[in-house]
Design a protein around this motif. Structure first.
Motif, PDB file in Angstrom:
ATOM      1  N   ARG A 133      12.134   1.139   3.560  1.00  0.00           N
ATOM      2  CA  ARG A 133      12.028   0.129   4.617  1.00  0.00           C
ATOM      3  C   ARG A 133      13.151   0.290   5.636  1.00  0.00           C
ATOM      4  NH1 ARG A 133      11.430  -3.554   1.485  1.00  0.00           N
ATOM      5  NH2 ARG A 133      13.553  -4.344   1.274  1.00  0.00           N
ATOM      6  N   GLY A 157      12.463   3.256   7.820  1.00  0.00           N
ATOM      7  CA  GLY A 157      11.481   2.919   8.836  1.00  0.00           C
ATOM      8  C   GLY A 157      12.073   2.130   9.981  1.00  0.00           C
ATOM      9  N   ALA A 196      12.291   3.126  13.930  1.00  0.00           N
ATOM     10  CA  ALA A 196      11.849   2.244  15.002  1.00  0.00           C
ATOM     11  C   ALA A 196      12.907   2.109  16.090  1.00  0.00           C
ATOM     12  CB  ALA A 196      11.486   0.873  14.431  1.00  0.00           C
ATOM     13  N   LYS A 214      12.690   5.173  18.372  1.00  0.00           N
ATOM     14  CA  LYS A 214      11.318   5.544  18.686  1.00  0.00           C
ATOM     15  C   LYS A 214      11.207   6.348  19.980  1.00  0.00           C
ATOM     16  CE  LYS A 214       6.672   3.625  19.253  1.00  0.00           C
ATOM     17  NZ  LYS A 214       5.848   2.391  19.319  1.00  0.00           N
ATOM     18  N   GLN A 249       5.015   5.838  15.967  1.00  0.00           N
ATOM     19  CA  GLN A 249       4.761   4.507  15.417  1.00  0.00           C
ATOM     20  C   GLN A 249       4.031   4.598  14.087  1.00  0.00           C
ATOM     21  OE1 GLN A 249       5.877   1.434  16.665  1.00  0.00           O
ATOM     22  NE2 GLN A 249       5.242   0.867  14.597  1.00  0.00           N
ATOM     23  N   ARG A 250       3.110   5.565  13.974  1.00  0.00           N
ATOM     24  CA  ARG A 250       2.414   5.746  12.698  1.00  0.00           C
ATOM     25  C   ARG A 250       3.412   6.077  11.584  1.00  0.00           C
ATOM     26  NH1 ARG A 250      -2.633   6.788  10.467  1.00  0.00           N
ATOM     27  NH2 ARG A 250      -3.184   5.153  11.928  1.00  0.00           N
ATOM     28  N   ASP A 304       5.149   2.921  10.580  1.00  0.00           N
ATOM     29  CA  ASP A 304       4.244   2.063   9.809  1.00  0.00           C
ATOM     30  C   ASP A 304       4.061   2.583   8.384  1.00  0.00           C
ATOM     31  OD1 ASP A 304       3.958   0.549  12.095  1.00  0.00           O
ATOM     32  OD2 ASP A 304       2.005   1.404  12.639  1.00  0.00           O
ATOM     33  N   HIS A 338       7.095   1.680   6.276  1.00  0.00           N
ATOM     34  CA  HIS A 338       7.097   0.257   5.939  1.00  0.00           C
ATOM     35  C   HIS A 338       6.000  -0.071   4.931  1.00  0.00           C
ATOM     36  CE1 HIS A 338       9.396  -0.871   9.871  1.00  0.00           C
ATOM     37  NE2 HIS A 338      10.210  -0.563   8.892  1.00  0.00           N
ATOM     38  N   TYR A 339       4.842   0.559   5.069  1.00  0.00           N
ATOM     39  CA  TYR A 339       3.733   0.312   4.133  1.00  0.00           C
ATOM     40  C   TYR A 339       4.125   0.718   2.716  1.00  0.00           C
ATOM     41  CZ  TYR A 339      -0.808   1.000   1.845  1.00  0.00           C
ATOM     42  OH  TYR A 339      -1.857   0.971   0.965  1.00  0.00           O
ATOM     43  N   GLU A 357      -6.812   5.155   9.449  1.00  0.00           N
ATOM     44  CA  GLU A 357      -6.019   4.041   8.937  1.00  0.00           C
ATOM     45  C   GLU A 357      -5.104   4.569   7.836  1.00  0.00           C
ATOM     46  OE1 GLU A 357      -5.899   0.988   9.944  1.00  0.00           O
ATOM     47  OE2 GLU A 357      -7.753   0.520  11.000  1.00  0.00           O
ATOM     48  N   HIS A 384      -3.965   3.008   5.155  1.00  0.00           N
ATOM     49  CA  HIS A 384      -4.069   2.390   3.841  1.00  0.00           C
ATOM     50  C   HIS A 384      -5.380   2.701   3.124  1.00  0.00           C
ATOM     51  CE1 HIS A 384      -5.816  -0.332   6.782  1.00  0.00           C
ATOM     52  NE2 HIS A 384      -6.468  -0.955   5.824  1.00  0.00           N
TER      53      HIS A 384
END
Length: 482
Positions: A72, A75, A79, A82, A105-106, A109, A112-113, A445, A447
């Motif tokens: 996290r 990430g 950011a 960026k 950005q991907r 993300d 963070h995911y 996507e 996820h």
């Protein structure tokens, strides 16, 4: 730029055993050297694997929430950087700014995911047949994971391999593509600053035949994840499986969009153009075949040609479509265009190198449309990896599905239709790992699973989402009698 970027091994930035250098050019202006990287040796790769193996048990024993905290924080650092990362990606790979910004950005993300997923890793509890017994499973990391990544998504693909591997508790060695390694090195920098233990991630730049081969063949490596061409992927798969390693390969595509006679033709042309010309066609999921019903064929071709001819080409920092990544990639695309014409296809748009002061020195090619295509032509069968779309006329829905499946690949496929039955039959019958309705073949996507059929994948393990974690974990079943 004279400074040579070093390898990241065992928590330090280290000099290669060789004096050889990789110079990364700006594909929009090849006279500009963006950065220099080490062309590392087998010894450098071995040191990286040994560093990962030495820390693998300690990193595996680190609690999942702590692993997630590090991801996290990494990430968050990405950011904060960026814009800097976007500029670097554009300069090294050539991608248009908006596309590069979205890719960065991907990666953010993804980190963070999987930071949240790290805390959720566990197992399942089952009811035992015996009394006085607990029966359950636990998920454990596989050990040392080798990641070999391509140049076309130089931060997103390393991120979607690296984040689940680390979240699951594996130590990692990463070889980024030599054409655009900068943003992958910045992933390592962010993880280092976020507190990742020394040796849990090691990044070595160099050739696939040297660094990549050692990352695949070393006895301490337990799993290999590769994204690249089908030809190289088969060699990676054979080498990894011969030594008993777990392996996943995500490879090429020859992705179709079927356009039904019920489709809104202008919308269909937008979908095909975005899927085929976006990222300069340099995506494994790019649309390279438009399979169009005869009733709307002429109208569709006119709409697609209009879009091809209206695309703004130039350096990615300021234009809609950037260059191809290298002289070799441009030469390959132009060769396929020549082959298509020799086989009898009709050039409806593009087909050459654009003119103008901004594009005269870079690796630019015009968005290209071919018509009068037979499915057995090479332009309809082989991956081009450039902004070239072959438009194939069909008489009905059944023929469109047959043509869509008439290739050795099966990565992504889409249909544009207002017929609900057609949409559902297409989902059932098309041979592709990703199927879309009224949408472009590109875009994923993070996820949900990603992977292909046939020559597009090893068909072993999927990437992204929970499936991405599955590859990097192994289950242990526990019978606990008391």
């Amino acid at each position: 730029m004279s400074e040579i970027n070093q390898n990241y091994v065992n928590g330090d930035w280290v000099q290669s055993a060789t004096d050889e250098v990789i110079e990364v050019e700006n594909p929009a202006n090849p006279d500009e050297v963006v950065a220099k990287y080490q062309r590392s040796s087998t010894e450098d790769a071995t040191a990286a694997v040994e560093a990962a193996a030495a820390v693998a048990d300690d990193w595996a024993a680190t609690p999942g929430p702590e692993r997630g905290r590090i991801l996290r924080e990494a990430g968050t650092l990405l950011a904060e950087r960026k814009e800097e990362l976007t500029d670097l990606l554009v300069a090294e790979e050539g991608k248009a700014y908006a596309e590069a910004n979205g890719e960065v950005q991907r990666a953010i993300d993804i980190f963070h995911y999987f930071s949240g997923k790290a805390a959720d890793l566990g197992g399942t509890v089952k009811g035992p047949s015996a009394t006085d017994q607990n029966l359950y499973t636990v998920q454990e990391p596989v050990g040392v994971a080798s990641l070999i990544t391509p140049w076309n998504y130089p931060i997103a693909i390393p991120a979607w391999k690296l984040a689940p591997a680390l979240a699951a508790g594996n130590a990692v060695v990463l070889k980024p593509a030599s054409a655009a390694p900068g943003v992958a090195i910045e992933l390592a920098r962010a993880l280092d600053e976020a507190g990742l233990p020394d040796g849990a991630l090691n990044v070595v730049t160099g050739s696939g035949s040297t660094v990549g081969s050692e990352f695949i063949g070393h006895d301490a490596v337990d799993a290999v994840s590769f994204t690249g061409s089908s030809e190289v992927g088969r060699m990676v798969y054979d080498q990894a499986t011969d030594s008993g390693k777990r392996v996943q390969t995500e490879l090429g595509g020859k992705n179709p969009t079927v356009v039904s006679n019920s489709a809104n033709v202008a919308e269909a042309a937008d979908i095909v153009a975005n899927g085929g010309f976006g990222t300069t066609g340099q995506s494994c999921t790019a649309c390279s075949r438009a399979i169009v019903h005869k009733d709307v064929y002429d109208e569709f071709v006119a709409e697609l040609v209009d879009r091809a001819e209206s695309i703004d080409i130039g350096p990615g920092s300021e234009h809609e479509m950037g260059p191809q990544v290298s002289a070799d990639e441009l030469e390959s695309t132009l060769e396929y265009i020549e082959i298509a014409e020799e086989e009898g296809a009709t050039l409806a748009a593009g087909g050459g190198v654009p003119e103008g002061s901004e594009v005269e020195s870079g690796y630019f090619v015009e968005p290209t449309v071919f018509t009068d295509i037979d499915s057995d032509m090479r332009i309809a069968q082989e991956e081009v990896f450039g902004p070239v779309i072959a438009v194939i006329e069909v008489s009905d829905f059944d023929e469109s599905v047959a043509v869509a499946n008439d290739v050795p690949y099966g990565l992504s496929a889409s249909i544009v239709t207002n017929d609900h039955t057609e949409a559902n039959r297409f989902i059932d019958e098309v041979e592709a790992g990703v199927v879309k309705v009224n949408d472009k073949t590109t875009g994923l996507e993070l996820h949900v699973p990603f992977g292909g059929f046939k020559r597009s994948s090893s068909e072993t393990w999927r990437e992204q989402g929970d499936s991405g974690l599955d590859f990097y974990t192994i289950e242990k079943t526990v019978y606990d009698s008391y």
